[in-house]
Write a protein that holds these residues in place. Structure first.
Motif, mmCIF file in Angstrom:
data_model
loop_
_atom_site.group_PDB
_atom_site.id
_atom_site.type_symbol
_atom_site.label_atom_id
_atom_site.label_comp_id
_atom_site.label_asym_id
_atom_site.label_seq_id
_atom_site.Cartn_x
_atom_site.Cartn_y
_atom_site.Cartn_z
ATOM 1 N N ALA A 110 -13.867 -9.355 82.952
ATOM 2 C CA ALA A 110 -13.511 -8.845 81.554
ATOM 3 C C ALA A 110 -12.254 -8.077 81.799
ATOM 4 C CB ALA A 110 -14.743 -7.986 80.923
ATOM 5 N N VAL A 111 -11.566 -8.081 80.681
ATOM 6 C CA VAL A 111 -10.276 -7.384 80.557
ATOM 7 C C VAL A 111 -10.416 -6.635 79.171
ATOM 8 C CG1 VAL A 111 -7.713 -7.116 80.402
ATOM 9 C CG2 VAL A 111 -8.866 -8.961 81.688
ATOM 10 N N ASP A 112 -10.775 -5.342 79.340
ATOM 11 C CA ASP A 112 -10.915 -4.476 78.068
ATOM 12 C C ASP A 112 -9.755 -3.089 78.214
ATOM 13 O OD1 ASP A 112 -11.618 -2.991 76.050
ATOM 14 O OD2 ASP A 112 -13.699 -2.790 76.237
ATOM 15 N N PRO A 144 -12.517 -3.011 84.637
ATOM 16 C CA PRO A 144 -11.945 -1.942 85.333
ATOM 17 C C PRO A 144 -11.983 -0.851 84.266
ATOM 18 C CG PRO A 144 -10.147 -3.573 85.698
ATOM 19 C CD PRO A 144 -11.355 -4.281 84.864
ATOM 20 N N SER A 145 -12.477 0.154 84.494
ATOM 21 C CA SER A 145 -12.202 1.439 83.397
ATOM 22 C C SER A 145 -11.233 2.253 84.245
ATOM 23 C CB SER A 145 -13.533 1.949 83.081
ATOM 24 O OG SER A 145 -14.122 2.421 84.219
ATOM 25 N N ALA A 153 -5.135 -6.130 83.350
ATOM 26 C CA ALA A 153 -5.192 -7.511 83.533
ATOM 27 C C ALA A 153 -4.537 -7.783 84.968
ATOM 28 C CB ALA A 153 -4.331 -8.018 82.539
ATOM 29 N N ALA A 154 -3.745 -7.351 85.457
ATOM 30 C CA ALA A 154 -3.372 -7.511 86.724
ATOM 31 C C ALA A 154 -4.519 -7.589 87.815
ATOM 32 C CB ALA A 154 -2.205 -6.676 87.178
ATOM 33 N N ALA A 155 -5.157 -6.375 87.474
ATOM 34 C CA ALA A 155 -6.319 -6.186 88.430
ATOM 35 C C ALA A 155 -7.285 -7.310 88.418
ATOM 36 C CB ALA A 155 -6.940 -4.831 88.319
ATOM 37 N N GLU A 174 -13.167 -12.561 79.873
ATOM 38 C CA GLU A 174 -13.389 -12.072 78.361
ATOM 39 C C GLU A 174 -12.231 -11.050 78.046
ATOM 40 O OE1 GLU A 174 -17.198 -10.663 77.240
ATOM 41 O OE2 GLU A 174 -16.491 -9.425 75.434
ATOM 42 N N THR A 175 -11.382 -11.353 77.122
ATOM 43 C CA THR A 175 -10.602 -10.234 76.774
ATOM 44 C C THR A 175 -10.812 -9.846 75.300
ATOM 45 O OG1 THR A 175 -8.109 -9.756 76.376
ATOM 46 C CG2 THR A 175 -8.960 -12.045 76.681
ATOM 47 N N VAL A 176 -10.583 -8.501 74.913
ATOM 48 C CA VAL A 176 -10.504 -8.458 73.515
ATOM 49 C C VAL A 176 -9.276 -8.736 72.829
ATOM 50 C CG1 VAL A 176 -10.911 -6.481 71.796
ATOM 51 C CG2 VAL A 176 -12.206 -6.448 73.954
#
Ligand SMILES: Nc1nc2c(ncn2[C@@H]2O[C@H](COP(=O)(O)OP(=O)(O)OP(=O)(O)O)[C@@H](O)[C@H]2O)c(=O)[nH]1
Ligand SMILES: [Mg+2]
Length: 349
Positions: A110-112, A144-145, A153-155, A174-176
């Motif tokens: 996930a990318v949040d 990653p928080s 996003a790169a991570a 998943e991305t918001v």
């Protein structure tokens, strides 16, 4: 007791990381061997290293990625974006279960971009994907928080590479859909799906035009709970279908796929993921998938070149003085900005 054991395990992991930091190349080879052998703990540890914001972790992270990239390239990557609460996680869980039932190994990332602030939608995702998260053929990793070195996003792209090395052949990201990270997510995926919900006023739903243009597939979710809602979903789908047909044709590949249904209905999701898989089969057969990945790689190289070149200039030992001089000269304003910058660059040896 459990607490003590947890503490011990954490300390063991930390000492392994400390040791690995001191010998990145050797450790990376060993760790990736473990990852490829199916050791989930090792996979999680490697992902934490690439997500780390500590510069001293970077050599190890790069060594790990260097190893991982040699086993990569075989997985299909899906990007799923949409407004908060559209049903992305629910859909991904259903699609993931379908894929594992078809013999795939599925990783969900996930990318949040907001997770740094809120402490992460971590819990939400893990509980929402409870069945998939426990499946032996699946791996669910929350966004990653907090801070990472190259951005969240790169991570996530790097984590995807590690998941590939671990033998996962379907990666769902998943991305918001708030427009902060979609460019990057799209660049790391083979198929980018936009998820909408029925209605939403004029149908725009805060989706940026750029995101709309990139969509390889559009799915209107929550088309359930009565005729009205299903019809509203159809209307939303039509709004987007005509909006997309007005936009320029996609640079490569086929026009987007359109669908509607309920993420709560496993059969519907299975049907749809089947269509997406078929689309990717065709893209692989025609060579357009390869072309897309090549272009994505070129775009990333281009970005990296820009970033690295800028860093080199800014880190140049003569830069601070030259920059100061340029600022001191500003009040005179007798040279054009581009000429000043060019002069500055030429002055660095
Ligand atoms: N009726 C109905 N509810 C759904 C559907 N899909 C998801 N939901 C519900 O909608 C809520 C949000 O679902 P999530 O899957 O968490 O949505 P999300 O897009 O991942 O949300 P964020 O990650 O917070 O952006 C949950 O209560 C789900 O049960 C659907 O197709 N129909
Ligand atoms: Mg979610």
């Amino acid at each position: 007791m459990a607490k003590d054991r947890e503490k011990e395990a954490r300390e063991r992991a930390m000492s392994r990381i400390r040791e690995a930091r001191s010998k990145p190349a050797d450790s990376a080879e060993r760790w990736i061997e473990q990852v490829a052998g199916g050791d989930r703990g090792a996979l999680a540890r490697c992902i934490s290293i690439v997500e780390s914001a500590r510069p001293e972790d970077r050599p190890l992270a790069e060594a790990l990625l260097g190893q991982a990239v040699q086993c990569g390239g075989h997985a299909r990557r899906y990007g799923i974006t949409g407004i908060p609460g559209a049903g992305k996680s629910t859909w991904i869980e259903a699609a993931g279960i379908t894929l594992v039932e078809r013999g795939h190994r599925v990783a969900v990332l996930a990318v949040d971009p907001s997770s740094g602030r809120t402490g992460g939608s971590l819990l939400g995702d893990k509980t929402r994907m409870a069945t998939l998260a426990q499946h032996p053929q699946a791996f669910v990793r929350p966004s990653p928080s907090g801070k990472t070195l190259g951005g969240i996003a790169a991570a996530t792209g790097e984590a995807a590479l590690l998941c590939e090395a671990a033998g996962f052949d379907r990666i769902l990201i998943e991305t918001v859909g708030v427009g902060q990270s979609e460019t990057e997510v799209r660049r790391m995926t083979d198929l980018f799906m936009l998820m909408l919900i029925p209605g939403g006023g004029d149908g725009v739903q805060g989706i940026k035009r750029g995101i709309l243009e990139w969509a390889d597939a559009v799915w209107v979710n929550k088309a359930d709970g009565g005729r009205e809602r299903i019809e509203a979903a159809g209307a939303t789908l039509n709004v987007y279908r005509s909006a997309l047909s007005l936009l320029a044709a996609p640079a490569e590949g086929e026009p987007p796929l359109f669908g509607q249904g309920s993420a709560l209905d496993r059969n519907m999701v299975a049907e749809w993921i089947g269509q997406l898989e078929a689309r990717l089969d065709d893209a692989a057969a025609s060579g357009s998938l390869h072309a897309r990945r090549r272009r994505q790689m070129m775009e990333s190289l281009d970005d990296l070149l820009e970033r690295e070149a800028l860093l080199q200039v800014r880190n140049h030992p003569q830069f601070p003085e030259a920059w100061q001089r340029l600022q001191d000269d500003l009040p005179r304003l007798q040279t054009l900005p581009f000429a000043q910058v060019r002069q500055l660059l030429e002055g660095l040896d």
